[in-house]
Motif scaffolding. Sequence first.
Motif, PDB file in Angstrom:
ATOM      1  N   VAL A   5       0.825  -1.213   0.000  1.00  0.00           N
ATOM      2  CA  VAL A   5       0.000   0.000   0.000  1.00  0.00           C
ATOM      3  C   VAL A   5       0.856   1.259   0.000  1.00  0.00           C
ATOM      4  CG1 VAL A   5      -1.737   1.320   1.265  1.00  0.00           C
ATOM      5  CG2 VAL A   5      -1.920  -1.173   1.134  1.00  0.00           C
ATOM      6  N   PHE A   6       1.771   1.358   0.941  1.00  0.00           N
ATOM      7  CA  PHE A   6       2.512   2.617   1.110  1.00  0.00           C
ATOM      8  C   PHE A   6       3.962   2.554   0.616  1.00  0.00           C
ATOM      9  CE2 PHE A   6      -0.931   3.313   4.180  1.00  0.00           C
ATOM     10  CZ  PHE A   6      -1.317   4.598   3.820  1.00  0.00           C
ATOM     11  N   TRP A  28       4.210   5.194  -2.051  1.00  0.00           N
ATOM     12  CA  TRP A  28       4.141   6.490  -1.342  1.00  0.00           C
ATOM     13  C   TRP A  28       5.520   6.865  -0.812  1.00  0.00           C
ATOM     14  CZ3 TRP A  28       0.261  10.003   0.627  1.00  0.00           C
ATOM     15  CH2 TRP A  28       0.708  10.834   1.670  1.00  0.00           C
ATOM     16  N   ILE A  47      -4.386   0.636  -5.576  1.00  0.00           N
ATOM     17  CA  ILE A  47      -3.337   1.666  -5.617  1.00  0.00           C
ATOM     18  C   ILE A  47      -2.714   1.687  -7.005  1.00  0.00           C
ATOM     19  CG2 ILE A  47      -1.093   2.362  -4.684  1.00  0.00           C
ATOM     20  CD1 ILE A  47      -3.372   2.862  -2.747  1.00  0.00           C
ATOM     21  N   TYR A  83      -4.018   8.957  -3.198  1.00  0.00           N
ATOM     22  CA  TYR A  83      -4.216   7.970  -2.138  1.00  0.00           C
ATOM     23  C   TYR A  83      -5.531   8.222  -1.399  1.00  0.00           C
ATOM     24  CZ  TYR A  83       0.115   5.241  -2.084  1.00  0.00           C
ATOM     25  OH  TYR A  83       1.132   4.340  -2.385  1.00  0.00           O
ATOM     26  N   THR A 109      -8.438   7.000  -3.461  1.00  0.00           N
ATOM     27  CA  THR A 109      -8.469   5.533  -3.524  1.00  0.00           C
ATOM     28  C   THR A 109      -9.028   4.943  -2.234  1.00  0.00           C
ATOM     29  OG1 THR A 109      -6.516   5.591  -4.958  1.00  0.00           O
ATOM     30  CG2 THR A 109      -7.077   3.472  -3.938  1.00  0.00           C
ATOM     31  N   LEU A 159      -7.135  -1.924   2.258  1.00  0.00           N
ATOM     32  CA  LEU A 159      -7.265  -0.483   2.477  1.00  0.00           C
ATOM     33  C   LEU A 159      -8.207  -0.183   3.639  1.00  0.00           C
ATOM     34  CD1 LEU A 159      -7.485   0.876  -1.200  1.00  0.00           C
ATOM     35  CD2 LEU A 159      -5.466   0.513   0.228  1.00  0.00           C
TER      36      LEU A 159
END
Length: 962
Positions: free
Chosen positions: A497-498, A501, A539, A558, A561, A589
Amino acid sequence: MLQTGSHRSTGRAARKSRRVSRLWVALVPAVLLTSAGVPALGGSTDEGVEFFEARIRPLLVKNCYECHSGRAKELQGKLRLDSREALRRGGESGPAIVPGNPQASLLVRALRYEDHEMPPKGKLPPAAIADVERWVKMGAPDPRDQPDGEQPQSPGSKRTIDFAQARKHWAFQPVVNPPVPAVKNAAWPHNEIDRFVLAQLEARGLSPAPPADRRTLLRRVSLDLVGLPPTYAEVEAFENDGSPRAFENVVDRLLASPHYGERWGRHWLDVARYADTKDLVLVFGDDAIRPYAYTYRDYVTKAFNADVPYDRFIVDQLAADQTCGKESWRLAAMGFLTLGRLFDYNLNDEYDDRIDTVSRGMLGLTVACARCHDHKYDAITQADYYGLYGVFASSEEPVDLPLLADSAGTTGAADFRKKFAAREREFQEHVDHQFHEQTEIARRRVGDYLLAVATTRPDPNEDAVFFMSLSPNQLRPQIVGRWRRYVARRSTQSDPVFGAWGDLMRLGDASFEKQATQIVRQWLERPRGTDTGQINPLIADGLATADLRSKADVARLYGDTFLKAYAKSADSAGANSQSAVDHSARQQLLDVLTGPEGPAWFPRSNAYLYMSRQERDRYHHLQLELDRVAVHSKAAPPRAMVVNDAANLCSPRIFVRGNPAQPGEPVPRQFLRILAGDHQRPFAHGSGRLDLARAIASRDNPLTARVFVNRVWMHHFGQPLVQSPSDFGVRSTPPTHPELLDYLASTFMADWSIKSLHRRIVLSAAYQQSSADRPECRRIDPDNRLLWRFNRQRLDMEAMRDSMLAVSGRLDPTLFGRPADVVGDPRCRRRTIYGLVDRQHLPGFHRAFDFANPDQSAERRPQTTVPQQALFAMNSPFMLQQARSLARRPEVAGKLSPADRVESLYQIVFARRPDEAETELALQFVGAAQADASQEGAKAKLDPWAQYAQVLLASNEFLFAD
């Protein structure tokens, strides 16, 4: 004529004053007028250093070091605050502090926003400023020899601790039952205690004092065990009892008295920092009374009277919710945890207060000194501190406190229940509504929170959980901070997920647009999925279509989403139509957005911290109304101020430099390594409170019994065996009688009976010695550490007031109940333990007579001699009321002969008869007072016999125990 008359009147008053004053001095060298050999003691240096480490250093590090330390990019005002020398030297404006004088200290004035406004980002809360003021008043104790960051033991640094070596310290050695030493004077000892005492005396060429006479001994043990003087009849009975068990019978009678629990319960309340009120004056004003605080005080009294074993006493106070069974009265014991300060709703400070109270009160260790860095002296690490932090952060106070008794048969009970239920329903509805509303807003504004994380620097307010004036549309700083820490922790190459990022946020602003495309391409080349090393499909879909020109664009991507996934989950039809892959991706998420480990989650019990200013004011108002109903209704049933395990337990992390905004490595909830051994095991039961209680109460714990018997010894003899009762660490002075301390601890642990411990001590010959001074012994041992005599002791505040009530015939023996106004109402007859303790406005009576500070666990009370004590003896309405009542007792007022009246007063007040000289002096005093009253032609405050009664009540003989 007016002038002459004025002089004449002044002259008479002066003559009267001189005559009565001479008789006062002749009759009694009053303790309240002279020091009577009692030294004035202030706070110890160690206590000041502990206060600095617990309160001041973290405040400076968090709020001031960025601009005023060696690590500052640009030193502001040439002022450094990271060492003692720099702080006192000051900067361009002069010295930052003037020890002892807050008003003259520039640092204090700047924090108040008087001369400067520091810190510039926002004024510190009133409690923090008050801590700095208090520290300066203490003389600004500061152990920092070198600037923080330039010394091996700087805050946040790790030091190598040799635990095997640390356990060689006397306090961490196992408790053993030592062999009883041989003594030369074998006829003196009454029990084993005496042999340990006598062995040290003989080693120094000293000998014990002769036994105290029976009257002195009975008065001593009565005041000691029940806090009340014996009657003349009791003294006579004891003096005429030729039985070898005469004193044992006295001791057993006193220990069986219900007043025993009142006396010794008050000693424990000092340790528990008991108070009846909250500390948030700006919120609660004059309605700060905790309506059920008294139930803890009553539990303590009841537990001492019932001789609850000390190990069970410990478990009750930390985990009665898990162990009390059908004995619901034990639930009230948990006030030990919940009756501390609120610290402006700073939960981290509340947990710190609980750690400090438990560790110093029960273990004799200053664990709270490890909040910001490993303990500078003892083998206590930050991991130890935050292991305990996790225990208390996993415990919460329920809104609906458990009942301890039913008020069904009480007058007005039905009306109370109706009013209380209505207020409670309104309060609960407000909390429920705000909890759901704030939770929903936190989830739906995920994009705004991520935008703040991506585009702003951390703000100190993100750690502030107190007194924030939040508008309805304002982002909650705590949630911003949690999002900031959450994404930082998960921004790794392996996170589906991150991970992307993290790579995007590490780009510079100038080259962002150019380099972002390459990073996105690399992530889209990864397999889609929710496992480690993959990329979440949702993502990935967002990255594939996004035009990323800045970090703000990444945050918006983000946010959109997450929000789509959340909206889809609320649509049951859409959720049911998802494929397995889509469901897994969305759930990943949703776990971030709605799960208990996610940044947007908070417990219902903390909902008030996230309310807007208007809604929080309403919350406090409704809470206050609940308390008001309970305080003002006599039909309100008692409730226990418990804590329960939280629904979601805290997984603690070490806060770097004690800053919650900088969580470090995770630690389990566990006991201190120095006591648990090198193979610590995480606590297994819920929050860990029960595990903690059992670890403290274990016979394998070398500290618990030693700390408690040392406190008991201190109250019996006036001085402890270990001079720092709340600190048995390496800075403590070793015990004067180490083998005796271990003997007391080992025998105490055999049954954990507090009454049996008292019995062993007071039946010893050491306790029964005379207090008479002997110069030849004083030359060798001036502080009487070796106990060559008994220490003469001044009555503490409670024993003094209660004794006056007793001899005046006004004492109300009723046990338990709500707090009474023992200070403002001179007619109040309740024992002093039942007096309201207002921590925010501690009465002058309490301060003048050395009452323990209810803001923190008290090691021992100070002992001072100040003018206010003398003024109380001469002028207070309470003193005058007791003097009148004493003089009007039938045993006194019914005597026709003045000499018989004097004798009755002596029997009541001193439990003895006066000698001829005392009788003659008393009659002179009364005669002079009568003559002055006749000459004045006006009624004095007190009639002559009441004046004389007042003299006796203020005398050394009455106010000291020999």
